[in-house]
Design an enzyme around this catalytic site. Structure first.
Site, PDB file in Angstrom:
ATOM      1  N   GLY A  13       0.827  -1.205   0.000  1.00 10.89           N
ATOM      2  CA  GLY A  13       0.000   0.000   0.000  1.00 10.89           C
ATOM      3  C   GLY A  13       0.856   1.248   0.000  1.00 10.89           C
ATOM      4  N   TYR A 154     -13.748  -2.926   9.442  1.00  8.44           N
ATOM      5  CA  TYR A 154     -12.412  -2.344   9.591  1.00  8.44           C
ATOM      6  C   TYR A 154     -11.878  -2.551  11.011  1.00  8.44           C
ATOM      7  CZ  TYR A 154      -8.763   1.271   9.059  1.00  8.44           C
ATOM      8  OH  TYR A 154      -7.573   1.955   9.003  1.00  8.44           O
ATOM      9  N   ALA A 155     -12.733  -2.316  12.008  1.00 11.65           N
ATOM     10  CA  ALA A 155     -12.326  -2.482  13.405  1.00 11.65           C
ATOM     11  C   ALA A 155     -11.961  -3.934  13.695  1.00 11.65           C
ATOM     12  CB  ALA A 155     -13.442  -2.020  14.339  1.00 11.65           C
ATOM     13  N   ALA A 157     -10.924  -6.164  11.537  1.00 13.37           N
ATOM     14  CA  ALA A 157      -9.681  -6.485  10.828  1.00 13.37           C
ATOM     15  C   ALA A 157      -8.469  -5.922  11.560  1.00 13.37           C
ATOM     16  CB  ALA A 157      -9.743  -5.941   9.400  1.00 13.37           C
ATOM     17  N   LYS A 158      -8.576  -4.680  12.023  1.00 15.04           N
ATOM     18  CA  LYS A 158      -7.445  -4.049  12.697  1.00 15.04           C
ATOM     19  C   LYS A 158      -7.178  -4.671  14.068  1.00 15.04           C
ATOM     20  CE  LYS A 158      -6.174  -1.082   9.572  1.00 15.04           C
ATOM     21  NZ  LYS A 158      -4.892  -1.335   8.840  1.00 15.04           N
TER      22      LYS A 158
END
Length: 253
Positions: A13, A154-155, A157-158
Site C-alpha cells: 500500500g 475495519y475495526a 480487521a485491525k
C-alpha cells in the site's frame, strides 16, 4: 556500506499516504525498498523520488489478497532487489457502513486486504527472514481496533492484526525475527479526506474537530507513522517484539 544498505524492505500500500512516507523513510535509512501497491504505475512517483535521492527502489504491482499475485511479487522483489528482510503490511481499504447496511462483499473486501493480505505477505517472506536469522515485520493496525461506529469490518480487521502480530512474535522470535504493530489515530491521508467527503464535511473542518479531541492538539501526518516504523525495523529494536504502539497523539484516540 552499512548492514541496512544490503537489506531489502517491502512496503505494501505504498503508492500514497502512510505507505509512501514509510517507503521514503526506509530508503533514507539505507534499505532497498519494494514499493508495492495494486497498480505499479501509481508507485512510480515514490520510486523516482527514492532513486533520485540516491536510493534503490522497485515499483511492484500486486493484489495482497491474492495468493498467486503475492507469490509472484515476492519472487520479483527477491530477484531484483534481494531477499526481503523487512515487511511493512500497510495495504488497506475501507468500506464503512452501519452493521445493518453493511454488505457481505464490504465485509469480505476489508478482511481480504487487511487480514488475508498480511497473512499471505508474511507467510511469503518469513522463510527468507528465518533463513537469515534476522527480520522485521510491522503490521498497521488502527485505533479503530478499539471500536468505531460504522466500521465493524475495519475495526475487526485491525483488532485481528494485533492478535496476528502477537502470535507471529511468539512463533518467529527464536529465528531473530521481530513482529510489531502500529495503531495510528487520525492521520491526514486520502482515506481520511474521503471519509470527510462522505460525511459532507470540509476536510479542514474535519481535521480541526479531530485535533480538538487529541491530547497533543493536532492531527497526525504519514511521517509520524513512518518514524515509528523506522524504529521498529532498526537494529536497536531487536529486543522489542509483539508490541502495539498507538501513534495517536495520546494514550488512545
Amino acid at each position: 556500506m552499512t548492514q541496512q544498505d544490503s537489506r531489502t524492505a517491502v512496503v505494501t500500500g505504498a503508492a500514497r499516504g502512510i505507505g509512501a512516507a514509510t517507503a521514503r523513510r526506509l530508503a533514507r535509512d539505507g534499505f532497498a525498498v519494494a514499493v508495492l501497491d495494486l497498480d505499479a504505475d501509481a508507485c512510480a512517483p515514490v520510486v523516482e523520488e527514492i532513486v533520485s535521492a540516491g536510493g534503490r527502489a522497485l515499483a511492484v504491482g500486486a493484489d495482497v489478497s491474492d495468493e498467486r499475485s503475492v507469490t509472484e511479487a515476492v519472487a520479483r522483489v527477491t530477484g531484483e532487489l534481494g531477499a526481503p528482510a523487512v515487511l511493512v503490511n500497510n495495504a488497506g481499504i475501507i468500506r464503512d457502513n452501519l452493521l445493518f447496511k453493511m454488505s457481505t462483499d464490504d465485509w469480505d473486501a476489508v478482511m481480504g486486504v487487511h487480514l488475508r493480505g498480511a497473512f499471505l505477505m508474511s507467510r511469503a517472506v518469513q522463510k527468507f527472514m528465518t533463513e537469515a536469522r534476522w527480520g522485521r515485520i510491522v503490521n498497521l493496525s488502527s485505533t479503530s481496533a478499539l471500536g468505531n461506529r460504522g466500521q465493524a469490518n475495519y475495526a475487526a480487521a485491525k483488532a485481528g492484526l494485533q492478535g496476528f502480530t502477537k502470535t507471529l512474535a511468539l512463533e518467529l522470535g527464536k529465528f531473530g525475527v521481530t513482529v510489531n504493530a502500529i495503531a495510528p489515530g487520525f492521520i491526514e491521508t486520502e482515506m481520511t479526506a474521503a471519509t470527510a467527503e462522505r460525511l459532507g464535511v470540509p476536510f479542514e473542518d474535519f481535521k480541526k474537530a479531530a485535533a480538538g479531541q487529541i491530547p497533543v492538539q493536532r492531527t497526525g501526518r504519514p511521517e509520524d507513522v513512518a518514524h515509528t516504523v523506522s524504529f521498529f525495523v532498526s537494529e536497536g529494536a531487536g529486543f522489542v517484539s509483539g508490541q502495539v504502539i498507538y501513534v495517536a497523539g495520546g494514550p488512545r484516540a
